[in-house]
Design a protein around this motif. Structure first.
Motif, PDB file in Angstrom:
ATOM      1  N   ILE A   4       0.843  -1.189   0.000  1.00 23.10           N
ATOM      2  CA  ILE A   4       0.000   0.000   0.000  1.00 23.10           C
ATOM      3  C   ILE A   4       0.882   1.244   0.000  1.00 23.10           C
ATOM      4  O   ILE A   4       1.903   1.294   0.672  1.00 23.10           O
ATOM      5  CB  ILE A   4      -0.916   0.014   1.242  1.00 23.10           C
ATOM      6  N   ARG A   5       0.446   2.234  -0.776  1.00 21.40           N
ATOM      7  CA  ARG A   5       1.079   3.556  -0.741  1.00 21.40           C
ATOM      8  C   ARG A   5       0.000   4.579  -0.424  1.00 21.40           C
ATOM      9  O   ARG A   5      -0.983   4.700  -1.154  1.00 21.40           O
ATOM     10  CB  ARG A   5       1.730   3.910  -2.072  1.00 21.40           C
ATOM     11  N   ILE A   6       0.187   5.293   0.671  1.00 17.47           N
ATOM     12  CA  ILE A   6      -0.745   6.356   1.024  1.00 17.47           C
ATOM     13  C   ILE A   6      -0.305   7.600   0.257  1.00 17.47           C
ATOM     14  O   ILE A   6       0.825   8.072   0.399  1.00 17.47           O
ATOM     15  CB  ILE A   6      -0.768   6.588   2.548  1.00 17.47           C
ATOM     16  N   VAL A  19      -0.759  -5.105   5.794  1.00 22.16           N
ATOM     17  CA  VAL A  19      -1.673  -4.750   4.702  1.00 22.16           C
ATOM     18  C   VAL A  19      -3.101  -5.106   5.087  1.00 22.16           C
ATOM     19  O   VAL A  19      -4.023  -4.298   4.947  1.00 22.16           O
ATOM     20  CB  VAL A  19      -1.248  -5.456   3.388  1.00 22.16           C
ATOM     21  N   ARG A  20      -3.282  -6.314   5.598  1.00 18.14           N
ATOM     22  CA  ARG A  20      -4.624  -6.771   5.985  1.00 18.14           C
ATOM     23  C   ARG A  20      -5.224  -5.844   7.057  1.00 18.14           C
ATOM     24  O   ARG A  20      -6.378  -5.438   6.967  1.00 18.14           O
ATOM     25  CB  ARG A  20      -4.571  -8.208   6.484  1.00 18.14           C
ATOM     26  N   ARG A 113       0.111  -7.988 -12.459  1.00 17.44           N
ATOM     27  CA  ARG A 113      -0.012  -6.992 -11.392  1.00 17.44           C
ATOM     28  C   ARG A 113      -1.083  -5.971 -11.762  1.00 17.44           C
ATOM     29  O   ARG A 113      -1.277  -5.664 -12.926  1.00 17.44           O
ATOM     30  CB  ARG A 113       1.322  -6.272 -11.190  1.00 17.44           C
ATOM     31  N   GLY A 114      -1.743  -5.436 -10.726  1.00 16.65           N
ATOM     32  CA  GLY A 114      -2.731  -4.390 -10.920  1.00 16.65           C
ATOM     33  C   GLY A 114      -2.754  -3.493  -9.703  1.00 16.65           C
ATOM     34  O   GLY A 114      -2.083  -3.773  -8.696  1.00 16.65           O
ATOM     35  N   ILE A 115      -3.531  -2.433  -9.776  1.00 10.98           N
ATOM     36  CA  ILE A 115      -3.565  -1.479  -8.679  1.00 10.98           C
ATOM     37  C   ILE A 115      -4.976  -0.928  -8.504  1.00 10.98           C
ATOM     38  O   ILE A 115      -5.639  -0.571  -9.477  1.00 10.98           O
ATOM     39  CB  ILE A 115      -2.537  -0.346  -8.920  1.00 10.98           C
ATOM     40  N   PHE A 127      -5.425   6.077  -1.315  1.00  9.94           N
ATOM     41  CA  PHE A 127      -4.277   5.183  -1.201  1.00  9.94           C
ATOM     42  C   PHE A 127      -4.305   4.186  -2.344  1.00  9.94           C
ATOM     43  O   PHE A 127      -5.355   3.882  -2.901  1.00  9.94           O
ATOM     44  CB  PHE A 127      -4.226   4.481   0.159  1.00  9.94           C
ATOM     45  N   ASP A 128      -3.113   3.712  -2.709  1.00  4.93           N
ATOM     46  CA  ASP A 128      -2.951   2.726  -3.773  1.00  4.93           C
ATOM     47  C   ASP A 128      -2.726   1.360  -3.138  1.00  4.93           C
ATOM     48  O   ASP A 128      -1.943   1.246  -2.196  1.00  4.93           O
ATOM     49  CB  ASP A 128      -1.723   3.038  -4.624  1.00  4.93           C
TER      50      ASP A 128
END
Length: 180
Positions: A4-6, A19-20, A113-115, A127-128
């Motif tokens: 995760i990227r905030i 992450v969870r 991969r996806g986002i 957030f990503d």
């Protein structure tokens, strides 16, 4: 493993439990399936025949049915996107608009991969969630978000639905959203 990227702080959250926990606080379901179950020849294949799609769905049938049973999903399919996908850029433009749905948006990544870009609580902002093979995410209904590809532009994912017609996107205008 998802990361995760905030966006407001550029903080990164790594590790399955971290992450969870973060996603749970944002009302987003996160699980991890074993991507090694998939036949090696399908683990990096992004142009699939109907038979290969059926093989992937069959490989993860137990996990799909478990998730569907717990969350009320009625139907599922498989999406495969890559530079070989006709009109990929136009398709991505449609995806890359912040929107909501009247049901959860679910992806179980089997290759690539996806986002997801998701609007979090007021203190977090957008957030990503960077996803790879084995990551499973369910963005709850009415939560602003969008899904797109990472730089490699390759993904295969199981999508699960409550409504048999699939999702209908409802645009979400938000002056605070800025593309990364």
């Amino acid at each position: 493993m998802a990361e995760i990227r905030i966006r407001n702080t550029d903080e990164r959250i790594q590790g399955e439990e971290n992450v969870r926990a973060f996603l749970e606080n944002q009302e987003v379901l996160y699980e991890h399936w074993n991507p090694g179950k998939l036949a090696p020849e399908l683990q990096e294949k992004f142009v699939l025949s109907d038979e290969e799609k059926a093989q992937i769905l069959s490989t993860f049938e137990e996990e799909i049915r478990d998730l569907a049973g717990r969350r009320g999903y009625q139907t599922w399919d498989l999406i495969a996107l890559s530079d070989a996908t006709p009109n990929l850029d136009e398709l991505l433009k449609k995806f890359e608009q912040v929107h909501t749905h009247t049901e959860d948006e679910v992806r179980a990544i089997t290759a690539g991969r996806g986002i997801f870009i998701i609007k979090g609580t007021d203190d977090v902002g957008y957030f990503d969630v960077e996803l790879e093979a084995g990551d499973v995410i369910s963005v709850p209904e009415h939560k602003p978000h969008f899904f797109t590809l990472m730089d490699n532009r390759q993904i295969v994912a199981v999508r699960l639905f409550i409504e048999t017609e699939g999702w209908i996107a409802h645009p979400f205008e938000d002056a605070s959203f800025q593309k990364a």
